[in-house]
Design a protein around this motif. Structure first.
Motif, PDB file in Angstrom:
ATOM      1  N   VAL A   4       0.842  -1.198   0.000  1.00 11.51           N
ATOM      2  CA  VAL A   4       0.000   0.000   0.000  1.00 11.51           C
ATOM      3  C   VAL A   4       0.872   1.241   0.000  1.00 11.51           C
ATOM      4  O   VAL A   4       0.623   2.185  -0.762  1.00 11.51           O
ATOM      5  CB  VAL A   4      -0.965  -0.005   1.215  1.00 11.51           C
ATOM      6  N   ASP A   5       1.927   1.249   0.819  1.00  9.99           N
ATOM      7  CA  ASP A   5       2.835   2.396   0.858  1.00  9.99           C
ATOM      8  C   ASP A   5       3.556   2.581  -0.471  1.00  9.99           C
ATOM      9  O   ASP A   5       3.729   3.702  -0.940  1.00  9.99           O
ATOM     10  CB  ASP A   5       3.854   2.224   1.989  1.00  9.99           C
ATOM     11  N   ALA A   6       3.974   1.484  -1.094  1.00 10.84           N
ATOM     12  CA  ALA A   6       4.645   1.555  -2.390  1.00 10.84           C
ATOM     13  C   ALA A   6       3.699   2.099  -3.455  1.00 10.84           C
ATOM     14  O   ALA A   6       4.102   2.913  -4.297  1.00 10.84           O
ATOM     15  CB  ALA A   6       5.175   0.182  -2.788  1.00 10.84           C
ATOM     16  N   ALA A   7       2.452   1.668  -3.423  1.00  8.84           N
ATOM     17  CA  ALA A   7       1.462   2.158  -4.389  1.00  8.84           C
ATOM     18  C   ALA A   7       1.201   3.649  -4.188  1.00  8.84           C
ATOM     19  O   ALA A   7       1.090   4.402  -5.156  1.00  8.84           O
ATOM     20  CB  ALA A   7       0.166   1.360  -4.271  1.00  8.84           C
ATOM     21  N   LYS A   8       1.108   4.084  -2.927  1.00  9.15           N
ATOM     22  CA  LYS A   8       0.899   5.514  -2.648  1.00  9.15           C
ATOM     23  C   LYS A   8       2.091   6.340  -3.100  1.00  9.15           C
ATOM     24  O   LYS A   8       1.922   7.421  -3.671  1.00  9.15           O
ATOM     25  CB  LYS A   8       0.659   5.730  -1.156  1.00  9.15           C
ATOM     26  N   ALA A   9       3.298   5.833  -2.852  1.00  8.22           N
ATOM     27  CA  ALA A   9       4.503   6.554  -3.259  1.00  8.22           C
ATOM     28  C   ALA A   9       4.555   6.686  -4.786  1.00  8.22           C
ATOM     29  O   ALA A   9       4.852   7.759  -5.312  1.00  8.22           O
ATOM     30  CB  ALA A   9       5.751   5.849  -2.734  1.00  8.22           C
ATOM     31  N   LEU A  10       4.250   5.605  -5.493  1.00 12.16           N
ATOM     32  CA  LEU A  10       4.277   5.651  -6.949  1.00 12.16           C
ATOM     33  C   LEU A  10       3.191   6.577  -7.490  1.00 12.16           C
ATOM     34  O   LEU A  10       3.422   7.343  -8.427  1.00 12.16           O
ATOM     35  CB  LEU A  10       4.131   4.249  -7.535  1.00 12.16           C
ATOM     36  N   SER A  11       2.026   6.536  -6.882  1.00 14.75           N
ATOM     37  CA  SER A  11       0.947   7.450  -7.277  1.00 14.75           C
ATOM     38  C   SER A  11       1.380   8.898  -7.061  1.00 14.75           C
ATOM     39  O   SER A  11       1.144   9.768  -7.908  1.00 14.75           O
ATOM     40  CB  SER A  11      -0.312   7.132  -6.473  1.00 14.75           C
ATOM     41  N   ALA A  91       2.523  -0.897 -13.454  1.00 14.79           N
ATOM     42  CA  ALA A  91       1.554  -0.809 -14.548  1.00 14.79           C
ATOM     43  C   ALA A  91       0.169  -0.470 -14.008  1.00 14.79           C
ATOM     44  O   ALA A  91      -0.543   0.367 -14.585  1.00 14.79           O
ATOM     45  CB  ALA A  91       1.516  -2.121 -15.334  1.00 14.79           C
ATOM     46  N   ALA A  92      -0.205  -1.079 -12.884  1.00 18.41           N
ATOM     47  CA  ALA A  92      -1.509  -0.790 -12.285  1.00 18.41           C
ATOM     48  C   ALA A  92      -1.578   0.654 -11.826  1.00 18.41           C
ATOM     49  O   ALA A  92      -2.605   1.333 -12.011  1.00 18.41           O
ATOM     50  CB  ALA A  92      -1.773  -1.747 -11.117  1.00 18.41           C
ATOM     51  N   ALA A  93      -0.488   1.169 -11.242  1.00 23.34           N
ATOM     52  CA  ALA A  93      -0.470   2.564 -10.789  1.00 23.34           C
ATOM     53  C   ALA A  93      -0.567   3.520 -11.978  1.00 23.34           C
ATOM     54  O   ALA A  93      -1.285   4.519 -11.928  1.00 23.34           O
ATOM     55  CB  ALA A  93       0.799   2.841  -9.970  1.00 23.34           C
ATOM     56  N   LEU A  94       0.165   3.218 -13.049  1.00 26.11           N
ATOM     57  CA  LEU A  94       0.077   4.047 -14.260  1.00 26.11           C
ATOM     58  C   LEU A  94      -1.340   4.041 -14.824  1.00 26.11           C
ATOM     59  O   LEU A  94      -1.861   5.085 -15.233  1.00 26.11           O
ATOM     60  CB  LEU A  94       1.059   3.542 -15.324  1.00 26.11           C
TER      61      LEU A  94
END
Length: 191
Positions: A4-11, A91-94
């Motif tokens: 979750v933290d990695a996804a937030k950082a990438l977002s 890819a999901a974040a993009l």
């Protein structure tokens, strides 16, 4: 929780890149993004991640990808061998980012490509001078083209410019326009 933290950082990284590239926010620097989002990542690794995401986002935006194009593009990116591809999470974040920001990025690109002030309207007419309007003098005169241009910047009132052309000036203007068209046709032929 780490995912979750990695996804937030990438977002956040994608949003920061968009702010800088598409919305001209000079305050959002690569250093700021690393400090706020990827403090633990070594500088070289962050630079690679930043450049990869920036390049992918530019490719997606330049093509104004629809959902099907985006899916095909990201699938190809996840299958790339070596350091040029992306993970499934990236890819999901993009994909999430583009689906939510496509309209804003497109509007920003369109705004950046417009000349200001823009032409909002044009009207014209040809007047013939009579002997009385020339003060009774004979000869000369001839038709006069009157052109009114309505110019304006986004969010501002229009300005009007009036131009007057005699026959010689109209012919010179038409010649220049033909030259411009010929140059454009050499670069991008009409289909």
């Amino acid at each position: 929780m780490a995912d979750v933290d990695a996804a937030k950082a990438l977002s956040g990284l994608l949003s920061g890149i968009a702010q800088r590239v598409y919305h001209n926010n000079e305050a959002v620097t690569e250093e700021l993004l690393q400090r706020e989002l990827y403090r633990e990542l070594p500088r070289e690794e962050f630079t690679l991640l930043h450049e990869r995401m920036r390049g992918l986002l530019k490719s997606i935006a330049a093509a104004d990808m629809d959902p099907a194009q985006l899916e095909a593009f990201l699938t190809a990116q996840t299958r790339r061998q070596g350091g040029g591809g992306v993970t499934a999470e990236q890819a999901a974040a993009l994909s999430r980012f583009w689906k939510s920001q496509r309209v804003r990025v497109r509007e920003s690109l369109l705004a950046q490509s417009r000349w200001e002030p823009g032409l909002r309207g044009l009207s014209w007419r040809v007047d013939l001078q009579t002997a009385a309007s020339r003060g009774g003098a004979g000869g000369g005169g001839g038709p006069v083209a009157l052109v009114e241009l309505e110019l304006g910047r986004a969010g501002q009132d229009s300005e009007f410019v009036c131009l007057e052309f005699d026959e010689l000036k109209v012919n010179q203007l038409l010649k220049k326009m033909a030259d411009v068209q010929e140059s454009v046709d050499r670069i991008a032929p009409r289909t």
